[in-house]
Motif scaffolding. Sequence first.
Motif, PDB file in Angstrom:
ATOM      1  N   LYS A   1       2.795   0.232   3.714  1.00 36.57           N
ATOM      2  CA  LYS A   1       2.671  -1.031   4.431  1.00 36.57           C
ATOM      3  C   LYS A   1       2.590  -2.180   3.439  1.00 36.57           C
TER       4      LYS A   1
ATOM      5  N   ALA B   1      -7.706   2.597   9.434  1.00 39.29           N
ATOM      6  CA  ALA B   1      -6.413   3.288   9.284  1.00 39.29           C
ATOM      7  C   ALA B   1      -6.147   3.635   7.824  1.00 39.29           C
ATOM      8  N   HIS B   2      -6.422   2.683   6.907  1.00 42.20           N
ATOM      9  CA  HIS B   2      -6.192   2.933   5.487  1.00 42.20           C
ATOM     10  C   HIS B   2      -7.112   4.046   4.982  1.00 42.20           C
TER      11      HIS B   2
ATOM     12  N   CYS C   1      -0.262   3.906   2.793  1.00 44.31           N
ATOM     13  CA  CYS C   1       0.081   3.642   4.194  1.00 44.31           C
ATOM     14  C   CYS C   1       1.527   3.197   4.375  1.00 44.31           C
TER      15      CYS C   1
ATOM     16  N   HIS D   1      -7.080  -4.888   4.679  1.00 44.47           N
ATOM     17  CA  HIS D   1      -6.364  -3.619   4.873  1.00 44.47           C
ATOM     18  C   HIS D   1      -7.088  -2.471   4.174  1.00 44.47           C
TER      19      HIS D   1
ATOM     20  N   HIS E   1      -5.791   7.403   6.205  1.00 45.82           N
ATOM     21  CA  HIS E   1      -4.619   7.849   5.442  1.00 45.82           C
ATOM     22  C   HIS E   1      -5.041   8.338   4.056  1.00 45.82           C
TER      23      HIS E   1
ATOM     24  N   CYS F   1       0.860  -1.188   0.000  1.00 53.57           N
ATOM     25  CA  CYS F   1       0.000   0.000   0.000  1.00 53.57           C
ATOM     26  C   CYS F   1       0.893   1.233   0.000  1.00 53.57           C
TER      27      CYS F   1
END
Length: 278
Positions: free
Chosen positions: A231, A247-248, A229, A242, A251, A226
């Motif tokens: 990640k 969180a994603h 992120c 995800h 962001h 990603c």
Amino acid sequence: PSRAELLHHNARRKVMRSLEIFYTTGKPHSQIIQEQQAVANSLRYKTCIFWVHCEKDVLDKRLDDRVDDMVRNGLKEELKMVAEAFKGPDKMDWTKGALQSIGLHEFHAWISEYQTYGNDNTQLFDTALTEVKIHSRQYARGQISWIRNSLEPSTIIYQLDSTDPKQWRAKVLNPAIDIVSALIQGQSSDSIEKLISKDWGDTVRLLSPSADPTVKIPTEWKKYTCEICKKTVNGEQEWNAHQKSKAHKAHKKRLHKPPPIYPIKPKALPTDPQASSS
């Protein structure tokens, strides 16, 4: 390359272990795993699997209570013994062996302070206990995911409900005895399924590859990165999870959020010296 695709780049110990196996045996780690799975998938005996299951909230409380029992049964004294045993020249390597286990690794800071200053830091100890409870719940989630994703799609499982301990005999022990007895007597799977629906329909849940069509066997493993992120995750299932995570989305929202517009204050007009003098 196939093993590298499976492992996360931050899983340092697993990467080192795979390299060690290759340089020791001359075979890629992935090849050895395939050979082992070929033997493991052909079960030697008829197998009966019981999953003693309970509701999530009940399981979480049992895990927390277990940690509290560890404290009452002398956890702190045991940690002090560990700290004294590895004090001095025999330093503790927190990246290997039992020191990585839940219930010990979380007390790294507390043990270090105890070894250095002899202090029993209550704040560090309580923080470690909280982490033990969190990691225990996470480990239990991982076990459940393994059952659903790896075990359930490939074999029959009898799920028993242990949510209420007072109903243990009625909901766990007696149904399990009846099912095992029927299997020992050589009854067919159809007969056992009828037995469950007749006597234990509200107690036992039958899980099999054909019983739940929503279960998806994991597809080919692949890494996903990603860029938003920063990640990396393994597998399509983790990637989809995800992308749906809070969180994603947060962001992504911050990335596409337009910059704030501040009002521009008008410049003060120059004063006329003649007007001011008059």
